[in-house]
Design a protein around this motif. Structure first.
Motif, mmCIF file in Angstrom:
data_model
loop_
_atom_site.group_PDB
_atom_site.id
_atom_site.type_symbol
_atom_site.label_atom_id
_atom_site.label_comp_id
_atom_site.label_asym_id
_atom_site.label_seq_id
_atom_site.Cartn_x
_atom_site.Cartn_y
_atom_site.Cartn_z
ATOM 1 N N ARG A 257 0.814 -1.215 0.000
ATOM 2 C CA ARG A 257 0.000 0.000 0.000
ATOM 3 C C ARG A 257 0.853 1.273 0.000
ATOM 4 N N HIS A 258 2.065 1.198 -0.544
ATOM 5 C CA HIS A 258 2.903 2.401 -0.544
ATOM 6 C C HIS A 258 2.332 3.485 -1.446
ATOM 7 N N GLN A 259 1.645 3.081 -2.547
ATOM 8 C CA GLN A 259 1.012 4.097 -3.398
ATOM 9 C C GLN A 259 -0.132 4.778 -2.665
ATOM 10 N N THR A 260 -0.864 4.016 -1.858
ATOM 11 C CA THR A 260 -1.961 4.601 -1.078
ATOM 12 C C THR A 260 -1.432 5.659 -0.123
ATOM 13 N N VAL A 261 -0.336 5.340 0.571
ATOM 14 C CA VAL A 261 0.241 6.279 1.537
ATOM 15 C C VAL A 261 0.724 7.537 0.831
ATOM 16 N N GLN A 262 1.405 7.368 -0.298
ATOM 17 C CA GLN A 262 1.901 8.532 -1.037
ATOM 18 C C GLN A 262 0.744 9.379 -1.582
ATOM 19 N N ALA A 263 -0.280 8.700 -2.099
ATOM 20 C CA ALA A 263 -1.430 9.444 -2.633
ATOM 21 C C ALA A 263 -2.137 10.199 -1.525
ATOM 22 N N LEU A 264 -2.274 9.585 -0.384
ATOM 23 C CA LEU A 264 -2.947 10.229 0.740
ATOM 24 C C LEU A 264 -2.193 11.485 1.182
ATOM 25 N N ASP A 265 -0.885 11.419 1.174
ATOM 26 C CA ASP A 265 -0.072 12.549 1.612
ATOM 27 C C ASP A 265 -0.214 13.739 0.656
ATOM 28 N N ARG A 266 -0.528 13.493 -0.602
ATOM 29 C CA ARG A 266 -0.757 14.577 -1.557
ATOM 30 C C ARG A 266 -2.223 14.991 -1.596
ATOM 31 N N PHE A 267 -3.091 14.020 -1.455
ATOM 32 C CA PHE A 267 -4.520 14.253 -1.590
ATOM 33 C C PHE A 267 -5.056 15.152 -0.477
ATOM 34 N N LEU A 268 -4.635 14.934 0.746
ATOM 35 C CA LEU A 268 -5.179 15.679 1.882
ATOM 36 C C LEU A 268 -4.921 17.184 1.779
ATOM 37 N N PRO A 269 -3.690 17.626 1.597
ATOM 38 C CA PRO A 269 -3.504 19.091 1.498
ATOM 39 C C PRO A 269 -4.149 19.680 0.235
ATOM 40 N N ARG A 270 -4.161 18.929 -0.840
ATOM 41 C CA ARG A 270 -4.757 19.409 -2.080
ATOM 42 C C ARG A 270 -6.254 19.661 -1.901
ATOM 43 N N MET A 271 -6.943 18.722 -1.261
ATOM 44 C CA MET A 271 -8.385 18.878 -1.076
ATOM 45 C C MET A 271 -8.707 19.890 0.016
ATOM 46 N N LYS A 272 -7.864 19.986 1.011
ATOM 47 C CA LYS A 272 -8.084 21.015 2.031
ATOM 48 C C LYS A 272 -7.971 22.407 1.418
ATOM 49 N N ALA A 273 -7.075 22.543 0.456
ATOM 50 C CA ALA A 273 -6.921 23.830 -0.223
ATOM 51 C C ALA A 273 -8.168 24.191 -1.007
ATOM 52 N N ARG A 274 -8.974 23.182 -1.373
ATOM 53 C CA ARG A 274 -10.226 23.427 -2.086
ATOM 54 C C ARG A 274 -11.390 23.606 -1.127
ATOM 55 N N GLY A 275 -11.134 23.636 0.152
ATOM 56 C CA GLY A 275 -12.183 23.896 1.126
ATOM 57 C C GLY A 275 -12.835 22.663 1.709
ATOM 58 N N TYR A 276 -12.289 21.498 1.470
ATOM 59 C CA TYR A 276 -12.867 20.258 2.010
ATOM 60 C C TYR A 276 -12.425 20.039 3.446
ATOM 61 N N GLN A 277 -13.321 19.425 4.207
ATOM 62 C CA GLN A 277 -13.023 18.987 5.570
ATOM 63 C C GLN A 277 -13.015 17.457 5.602
ATOM 64 N N PHE A 278 -12.059 16.909 6.351
ATOM 65 C CA PHE A 278 -11.951 15.456 6.499
ATOM 66 C C PHE A 278 -12.424 15.075 7.894
ATOM 67 N N ALA A 279 -13.652 14.582 7.939
ATOM 68 C CA ALA A 279 -14.290 14.319 9.221
ATOM 69 C C ALA A 279 -14.654 12.847 9.344
ATOM 70 N N ASN A 280 -15.007 12.476 10.570
ATOM 71 C CA ASN A 280 -15.575 11.149 10.786
ATOM 72 C C ASN A 280 -16.942 11.075 10.122
#
Length: 730
Positions: A257-280
């Motif tokens: 799952r190394h691609q998953t970890v790398q994608a997650l590390d890019r995906f989170l700040p990118r989507m936060k910059a678009r105004g998304y919240q990551f919630a339960n």
């Protein structure tokens, strides 16, 4: 008789019957150990999806029975309390969900990335993984993430009964509770997709899940990270359009799952910059928390489960390591036996080989006898046919069956009888040794017969002044039964092949009581036979080694002994041998630090004896335990191939040993059955000996019942009337 007396009599009789019915401790303890090991293996297989796993996946079917509100609704389906609702999360909220974990390698990396970007997620864990890695579930909850059920063994629930579904749910909850002390109401079925994929097979399951109090969580976007399509592709698959909310499927287990970890590390700040919240999930739905604390008996039951799973994994890990050790030991032993026994045979069979000048002087033969009325006549008769000059001393150790009178009535020249009160075999041998006339002393059992050449062949190595003792070639005389044939295989392969190996290594551990010879000087220097152990033959052999003498093997000095014919008698004999060998090893443990030529036995012999005669047989049952496990739970083909591979190696060694001993290979037909049945008995005997030793028990000498069936060596006809007594002589 008074009523009180009669009642007492009945009570005593009942107690006696109860004692008779009670399982003997020698069976109970090994059986208990075996049961615990099997239980741990079963639990390990259960929590590793090797037991009860169902990997079938049902293809999609029609969906006409699924309500429109579900197929056209949101990814969260609530059918609790008769409701039928499809719920959606609020805009600009992303709920990251991770399936199939927790994984000890990838889940911590995912959690680290989520913590780095201050994001929350939902982990749908399987019961098997949560049971094996409870610390990761505990960390998820502690860091504010939500946990949901993903079944226990990851089956397609459309194939399962309601009873199996309940079991999957309850076992998963048990694992989560044991790990984090909570109960969750979130559930995701394996092999699910979005609400549009709900069909006529999965909808009834979803309704039933709701009736058990769970919310079913599907997805809006599948990142397809399980395909490992590349980091940017995973990000594109997980990205919603136009600020819409979404539940995103990812995986933190099930492979690399190394691609998953790398994608997650890019995906989170990118989507936060678009105004998304990551919630339960419950936060995104505006619903109460899915976690409920568990206390009391339910919590303790779950914690016990986690501890048992950890114990099973730990014990299985130890067993696998021990299996590797026994594999190495078995191959090493077979390799050593094949190579060194071949060297021994070539050395002693080469033309012109001699130990020195022929030994022709008379020798003394000691025959300790205790209740040997059925055998002693045959034993003494075989000695009188000896080709070497001998004196025979029969030491009657307080026999109650007239053994001494039988020998005296034979009135044979050169045969003497010494009587003593019952004091044990070592005392009888020492008493006989005191009455011998010659410097070389041959010792044999009262149930054994010699060939005419046996004594001559046995004493020839004493031409070398460095030799202090000689081991003969003990053979099973009553091999016409299955148990006799198995012991015959063991004698030829396990004993005599071993003796060839130990001879070459100059560390022979045992002069067999059935056929052995000693230099009288060597016996006197070590203090004679000792009763410190139940294996006086092993004890005296080790003592002679430590005194600096050589101990060798004479392959042509054959003796035919009567082996036990019942399981009970065999058990008694081998129990005494095993326990006595342990006692002898412990008694001579300081041989490990002996110096000089006498220290060779401590440096080489004692470690080999400990490994091959005590440790290896104790671990060897693991081969059969894992065979049984593999046959039931797989991989069956590889397991069977491995077992037959081990059997082939054993058969090769057995065939070679029979060739060296010039024996017919016919008994080897029963070798596979011997490995399945006879070997297990030997394992349990050794385990009982270990238990006796570790608990400080003291084992008494156990006299075996003989039938006098070995009347003469092969090729030597028995004289009429040799086997006459069928009971005690009066």
């Amino acid at each position: 008789m008074t009523p009180r007396t009669r009642r007492g009599g009945r009570a005593t009789g009942t107690a006696d019957r109860s004692r008779r019915r009670r399982l003997p401790m020698r069976l109970l303890l090994p059986a208990l150990v075996l049961a615990v090991l099997m239980a741990m293996l079963m639990l390990r297989g259960y929590t590793h999806s090797e037991i009860l796993a169902d990997h079938r996946i049902r293809p999609a079917t029609a969906s006409d029975e699924v309500p429109r509100t579900i197929r056209g609704g949101g990814p969260v389906i609530d059918t609790r309390g008769g409701r039928t609702a499809g719920l959606k999360v609020r805009d600009h909220r992303l709920v990251l969900t991770f399936d199939d974990g927790p994984d000890p390698t990838w889940t911590p990396k995912v959690l680290d990335v989520l913590d780095k970007h201050h994001a929350r997620a939902v982990f749908f864990v399987t019961g098997t993984m949560a049971s094996r890695h409870p610390d990761l579930v505990r960390r998820m909850v502690a860091e504010g993430h939500e946990v949901g059920l993903h079944t226990f063994n990851h089956p397609d629930l459309t194939y399962q009964s309601k009873r199996r579904i309940d079991w999957e749910l309850s076992q998963s909850q048990l694992a989560i509770t044991g790990a984090a002390g909570i109960r969750t109401s979130l559930f995701r079925p394996p092999y699910s997709s979005d609400a549009h994929g709900m069909d006529n097979r999965s909808w009834p399951v979803t309704r039933y899940i709701g009736s058990r109090g769970y919310i079913t969580v599907l997805t809006d976007h599948d990142s397809e990270d399980w395909r490992r399509p590349g980091v940017e592709r995973i990000i594109r698959n997980a990205t919603p359009k136009d600020g819409r909310a979404a539940i995103v499927l990812m995986h933190d287990s099930g492979g690399d799952r190394h691609q998953t970890v790398q994608a997650l590390d890019r995906f989170l700040p990118r989507m936060k910059a678009r105004g998304y919240q990551f919630a339960n999930l419950t936060e995104a739905l505006g619903a109460p928390s899915a976690h409920t604390p568990v206390t009391g008996a339910g919590l303790w039951k779950a914690r016990v489960w986690i501890h048992l799973v950890r114990a099973a994994d730990g014990i299985t890990g130890v067993l696998v390591a021990c299996l590797a050790i026994i594999g190495v030991l078995v191959i090493a032993r077979f390799g050593l036996m094949l190579v060194l026994s071949g060297l021994h045979a070539r050395r002693v069979r080469r033309p012109g080989f001699r130990w020195g000048p022929p030994v022709t002087e008379p020798v003394s033969v000691l025959v300790p006898a205790y209740n040997e009325a059925k055998c002693i006549r045959n034993t003494v008769r075989s000695l009188t046919a000896s080709e070497h000059p001998i004196e025979v001393i029969v030491v009657d150790d307080g026999s109650a069956d007239g053994t001494a009178r039988i020998v005296e009535a034979m009135d044979l020249p050169g045969v003497r009888v010494i009587r003593q009160h019952n004091a044990g075999k070592p005392a009888a041998l020492n008493r006989g040794l005191a009455g011998t006339r010659y410097d070389i002393v041959v010792m044999m059992d009262g149930d054994t017969v010699f060939e005419p050449s046996t004594v001559r062949e046995l004493v020839q190595p004493f031409a070398d002044p460095r030799v202090g003792a000689v081991a003969g070639n003990a053979k099973v005389g009553n091999r016409d039964t299955l148990i006799g044939a198995w012991q015959h295989i063991e004698y030829v392969m396990g004993f005599n092949l071993d003796r060839r190996m130990y001879d070459v290594l100059r560390c022979m551990p045992t002069i067999p009581g059935a056929v052995g010879a000693f230099r009288r000087t060597a016996l006197e220097r070590v203090g004679g036979m000792s009763d410190d152990t139940l294996a006086e033959d092993t004890d005296i052999t080790m003592a002679i080694h430590r005194d600096g003498w050589r101990v060798v093997y004479a392959e042509k000095a054959r003796a035919w002994t009567e082996a036990p014919e019942s399981v009970q008698q065999l058990w008694s004999q081998r129990y005494r041998w095993s326990y006595g060998t342990m006692q002898a090893i412990w008694k001579h443990r300081r041989a490990l630090v002996d110096r000089g030529p006498s220290g060779r036995f401590g440096r080489v012999g004692l470690p080999l004896v400990s490994l091959f005669m005590v440790v290896a047989p104790l671990l060897a049952p693991l081969i059969d335990v894992f065979l049984l496990y593999g046959l039931v739970f797989g991989p069956t083909g590889k397991t069977v191939a491995a077992w037959f591979g081990v059997l082939a190696v054993q058969a090769a060694c057995a065939g070679y040993s029979f060739y060296l001993d010039r024996e017919s290979p016919a008994p080897l037909v029963s070798l596979p059955l011997q490995q399945i049945l006879y070997r297990q008995l030997m394992y349990v005997v050794l385990l009982q000996s270990w238990i006796t030793a570790l608990t400080g028990g003291r084992l008494r000498w156990q006299k075996l019942r003989r039938k006098g069936q070995v009347s003469a060596p092969p090729g030597v006809p028995a004289q009429r009337g040799e086997v006459r007594e069928e009971g005690p002589v009066r």
